[in-house]
Design an enzyme around this catalytic site. Structure first.
Site, PDB file in Angstrom:
ATOM      1  N   ASN A  83      57.919  29.645  10.278  1.00 39.50           N
ATOM      2  CA  ASN A  83      59.277  29.596   9.731  1.00 39.50           C
ATOM      3  C   ASN A  83      59.293  28.744   8.458  1.00 39.50           C
ATOM      4  OD1 ASN A  83      60.785  31.179  11.542  1.00 39.50           O
ATOM      5  ND2 ASN A  83      60.680  29.553  13.074  1.00 39.50           N
ATOM      6  N   CYS A 133      58.936  37.199  15.841  1.00 40.71           N
ATOM      7  CA  CYS A 133      59.613  36.135  16.592  1.00 40.71           C
ATOM      8  C   CYS A 133      59.781  36.621  18.021  1.00 40.71           C
ATOM      9  CB  CYS A 133      60.967  35.815  15.969  1.00 40.71           C
ATOM     10  SG  CYS A 133      61.878  34.509  16.821  1.00 40.71           S
ATOM     11  N   HIS A 134      59.892  35.696  18.965  1.00 45.87           N
ATOM     12  CA  HIS A 134      60.008  36.070  20.374  1.00 45.87           C
ATOM     13  C   HIS A 134      61.464  36.086  20.852  1.00 45.87           C
ATOM     14  CE1 HIS A 134      59.478  31.661  20.072  1.00 45.87           C
ATOM     15  NE2 HIS A 134      60.453  31.640  20.948  1.00 45.87           N
ATOM     16  N   HIS A 168      65.425  37.028  13.285  1.00 51.36           N
ATOM     17  CA  HIS A 168      66.282  35.865  13.529  1.00 51.36           C
ATOM     18  C   HIS A 168      67.765  36.242  13.516  1.00 51.36           C
ATOM     19  CE1 HIS A 168      63.264  32.369  12.790  1.00 51.36           C
ATOM     20  NE2 HIS A 168      62.811  33.294  13.610  1.00 51.36           N
ATOM     21  N   TYR A 206      73.090  29.654  11.324  1.00 55.14           N
ATOM     22  CA  TYR A 206      73.155  30.919  10.592  1.00 55.14           C
ATOM     23  C   TYR A 206      74.602  31.286  10.252  1.00 55.14           C
ATOM     24  CZ  TYR A 206      68.461  31.378  12.609  1.00 55.14           C
ATOM     25  OH  TYR A 206      67.159  31.166  12.992  1.00 55.14           O
TER      26      TYR A 206
END
Length: 295
Positions: A147, A167-168, A197, A252
């Protein structure tokens, strides 16, 4: 035998889990892993664990350790990056410096000042990796977990290598949804779409039954809503469930962190629940079982 170079393999929990996932896939059980980090203190632990997994499950995989990035990349089919430049100390400054000026962060690894600081540290390193790949394994694919994902991948777009940012979040959120609706996750049919994300579950069904009505009902119950307030509010307004935790999502969509009233109302749960993250050097528990589960 395919060769997978893991750059930043000193991330013990992440590296162990990733290797378990790879070796649990029959088509990948004969992978050669090359673990690279600046020192062997942690990668030797990962290798010892992986060797036990290989022996106990009768796999053809093999693991080697190196501190030489170019050695790790030579002849690789895939390259996985999972490093954190500066470690926990630098990460702590990502929180502490903005906080002096009134910027309260929860995760601070993707957007805002924390994301920018991390990008400035990480982009020169990822570009060095890409330049080595262009020379040593030009046909390899880079799987990036570093990241801030978007900024790192924008930088990689200026190189000649093949890459993808991973990403998980989808997998871990599916675990959460499974618990909320009481359906085993392997039985849930889903579609997730969006950007890394910020993915959205546009479809959630079980044996043809839409799971969304039950999920919406659960999120209106205080005991469910309290753990994921920001994600719950976004769910209410947009109608779909997000892959990102309240902690991530509050950064975000920073309306949720714009003042102390908003923080107290929506971001008061610890860790990924939105509260300001404590800066510690403690490491979480790592996987210990050497028995793999087939997918």
């Amino acid at each position: 035998m395919r060769r997978v170079a893991i750059i930043g393999a000193g991330s013990i929990v992440f590296c162990k889990t990733l290797m378990l996932d790879i070796m649990a896939t029959p088509e990948l059980e004969d992978t050669e892993f090359v673990l690279m980090a600046p020192s062997t203190g942690k990668t030797s632990q990962v290798k010892a664990f992986a060797d036990k997994v290989i022996e106990k499950n009768g796999l053809k995989s093999k693991v080697t350790v190196t501190t030489d990035r170019r050695e790790a990349l030579t002849g690789a089919n895939y390259v996985i990056t999972s490093f954190q430049v500066g470690g926990v100390s630098a990460f702590g400054l990502d929180y502490k410096i903005p906080l002096k000026y009134g910027v309260d962060q929860c995760i601070g690894d993707t957007l805002g000042p924390g994301g920018v600081f991390r990008a400035l540290r990480s982009i020169p390193v990822i570009l060095d990796v890409a330049r080595d790949m262009e020379e040593l394994c030009p046909n390899a694919t880079l799987l990036n977990y570093v990241n801030p994902m978007a900024m790192i991948c924008w930088a990689l777009g200026e190189t000649n290598i093949q890459y993808v940012g991973l990403c998980h979040g989808v997998q871990t959120t599916l675990d959460l949804i499974s618990g909320y609706v009481g359906v085993p996750k392997q039985e849930i049919d889903y579609v997730s779409a969006g950007i890394n994300h910020m993915g959205w579950f546009t479809k959630l069904t079980h044996q043809g039954r839409d799971l969304y009505p039950e999920l919406r009902e659960k999120f209106e119950q205080p005991e469910f809503y309290v753990n994921e307030k920001v994600r719950g509010e976004v769910f209410r307004h947009f109608g779909y469930f997000m892959t990102e935790s309240t902690g991530h999502l509050s950064e975000y969509v920073p309306w949720f962190r714009k003042n102390q009233k908003a923080l107290d109302l929506y971001c008061d749960e610890p860790s990924f629940g939105g509260n300001r993250a404590p800066i510690t050097t403690g490491a979480p528990m790592s996987p210990t079982s050497t028995r793999i589960k087939r997918f």
